[in-house]
Design an enzyme around this catalytic site. Sequence first.
Site, PDB file in Angstrom:
ATOM      1  N   ARG A   1      16.340  13.439   6.987  1.00  0.00           N
ATOM      2  CA  ARG A   1      17.525  13.136   6.169  1.00  0.00           C
ATOM      3  C   ARG A   1      18.050  11.742   6.511  1.00  0.00           C
ATOM      4  NH1 ARG A   1      21.247  15.968   7.991  1.00  0.00           N
ATOM      5  NH2 ARG A   1      20.517  17.979   7.256  1.00  0.00           N
TER       6      ARG A   1
ATOM      7  N   TYR B   1      31.341   1.676 -15.003  1.00  0.00           N
ATOM      8  CA  TYR B   1      30.305   2.609 -15.472  1.00  0.00           C
ATOM      9  C   TYR B   1      30.947   3.992 -15.697  1.00  0.00           C
ATOM     10  CZ  TYR B   1      26.422   5.888 -14.891  1.00  0.00           C
ATOM     11  OH  TYR B   1      25.537   6.920 -15.035  1.00  0.00           O
TER      12      TYR B   1
ATOM     13  N   ASP C   1      29.698  -3.551  -7.244  1.00  0.00           N
ATOM     14  CA  ASP C   1      28.532  -2.944  -7.883  1.00  0.00           C
ATOM     15  C   ASP C   1      27.822  -4.055  -8.648  1.00  0.00           C
ATOM     16  OD1 ASP C   1      26.765  -1.736  -9.656  1.00  0.00           O
ATOM     17  OD2 ASP C   1      28.036   0.019  -9.984  1.00  0.00           O
TER      18      ASP C   1
ATOM     19  N   LYS D   1      17.954   1.069 -11.983  1.00  0.00           N
ATOM     20  CA  LYS D   1      17.981   0.057 -13.034  1.00  0.00           C
ATOM     21  C   LYS D   1      17.003  -1.071 -12.698  1.00  0.00           C
ATOM     22  CE  LYS D   1      21.156   2.906 -14.414  1.00  0.00           C
ATOM     23  NZ  LYS D   1      22.575   2.688 -14.178  1.00  0.00           N
TER      24      LYS D   1
HETATM   25  C1  LIG Z   1      23.685   3.416 -13.799  1.00  0.00           C
HETATM   26  C2  LIG Z   1      24.778   2.799 -13.049  1.00  0.00           C
HETATM   27  C3  LIG Z   1      25.339   3.453 -11.942  1.00  0.00           C
HETATM   28  C4  LIG Z   1      24.903   4.827 -11.492  1.00  0.00           C
HETATM   29  O1  LIG Z   1      23.592   4.827 -11.026  1.00  0.00           O
HETATM   30  P1  LIG Z   1      22.619   6.133 -11.098  1.00  0.00           P
HETATM   31  O2  LIG Z   1      21.409   5.682 -10.379  1.00  0.00           O
HETATM   32  O3  LIG Z   1      22.401   6.416 -12.556  1.00  0.00           O
HETATM   33  O4  LIG Z   1      23.363   7.235 -10.439  1.00  0.00           O
HETATM   34  C5  LIG Z   1      26.356   2.800 -11.252  1.00  0.00           C
HETATM   35  N1  LIG Z   1      26.790   1.588 -11.637  1.00  0.00           N
HETATM   36  C6  LIG Z   1      26.283   0.940 -12.696  1.00  0.00           C
HETATM   37  C7  LIG Z   1      26.820  -0.401 -13.062  1.00  0.00           C
HETATM   38  C8  LIG Z   1      25.266   1.526 -13.441  1.00  0.00           C
HETATM   39  O5  LIG Z   1      24.778   0.887 -14.505  1.00  0.00           O
END
Ligand SMILES: *Cc1c(COP(=O)(O)O)cnc(C)c1O
Length: 408
Positions: free
Chosen positions: A73, A126, A198, A223
């Site tokens: 983990r 998001y 982010d 992404k």
């Molecule tokens: C998609 C996304 C998230 C969340 O990520 P996941 O891998 O889908 O949980 C957070 N912040 C942004 C800007 C995103 O585009």
Amino acid sequence: MTGSNQQGNLQDHSDLSHGVCLGFDTRAIHHAFDPAAFSRAVQPPVFLTSTYGFESVAANDAAASHGGRLYAREYNPTTEILEQRLANLEGAEAGLVVTTGMAAFGTLILSLLSQDDELVVHNTLYSNTVAMVEQGLPRFGIKVVPVDLSEPSNLDAAITDKTKLVYFETPVNPLSTILDIAAIAERAHGLNVKVAVDSTFASPALQRPIEHGADIVLHSLTKYINGHGDTLGGALLGDAETLHMLRETGLRYITGATLSPHSAFLILRGLKTLSLRMERHSASALAIARMLEAHPAVAWVSYPFLESRSIARKQMTQGSGMLAFGLHSGFEGARTMLDRLQLVTRAVSLGDTDSLIYHPASILRARQSIRKDAHLIEGVGEDLVRLSVGLEDVSDLIADLRQALQVL
Ligand SMILES: *Cc1c(COP(=O)(O)O)cnc(C)c1O
């Protein structure tokens, strides 16, 4: 080498660099992987094991007292390469990867904040991060204060002595607007509050928030960093002390959201081509933004590098592949256009090789039938269409968008 992270037994390739800092792409391909430690395999092996055995009780004791590489983990050799490589590319001291971007956000907030603490966020985020800050965190007694951070001086009134963190995205999902990392970090630090960014829409190939004063960077690895639309992942990058805490509390017992080593391998593979992909995503998105801007059916286009917008150019090297736009024909026009597309895929998610398009207001209306409290995010109009420009030939993408817009 900036931010090189040598907690493990994996070399940082400083031996290859002859004392000179290696470039971003070289590090994206080699950093923190020593083939000599892995039977001279050129690619990192995938360690599928849940636990690690010890030759003696004393050796087990020693491991437990040195960060505890006992159980998968918290520790996996494949995953550790990814963590060290991402930290290096962001210019961070240390990194932690988890199952998804949302798991990264949960791990971050639930580790650093407690009951009665306050979190300041930008008012557009998001959609699931919005759900977490509106519906999740208040249940645990964490107060969330949304503000418009496009005016960083708004922080002065929002921050109190209970504020533990300022959190925002740039570029902002789904608007593709830009927030000034340096200006926000300076204000927050002046009030003794840490800043987490982010940076999913940009990736470290285009933007490194720590270089502009941010303390922690979050990525949805799902992404651009993985980039191929075939796995989920999330990352937190920052100073060694905070990251130690995030691993030892957040990952170990709060979320337990450990990334599978197979996903870590896929993301390491995607990462090798990150900056090549980001160049193409950015060039194609800029061409498409210009085409849309000149199209009579299009009311507005938001793309970071469309104008000589100074903040985007100050903190990003290119505009990335994400753009937002609206049609004069609004909500219905967006639905008609999406239905007519033949090459661009109607899908949420972003940052893939394949171009993906999404109309938040349509998804929202459908969702309201099962969730009465569902609402559009601040700043997102009924007309907004979000396009993630993929790696197809840009002439094919432009032709598909043009034929879809023809009737509007
Ligand atoms: C998609 C996304 C998230 C969340 O990520 P996941 O891998 O889908 O949980 C957070 N912040 C942004 C800007 C995103 O585009």
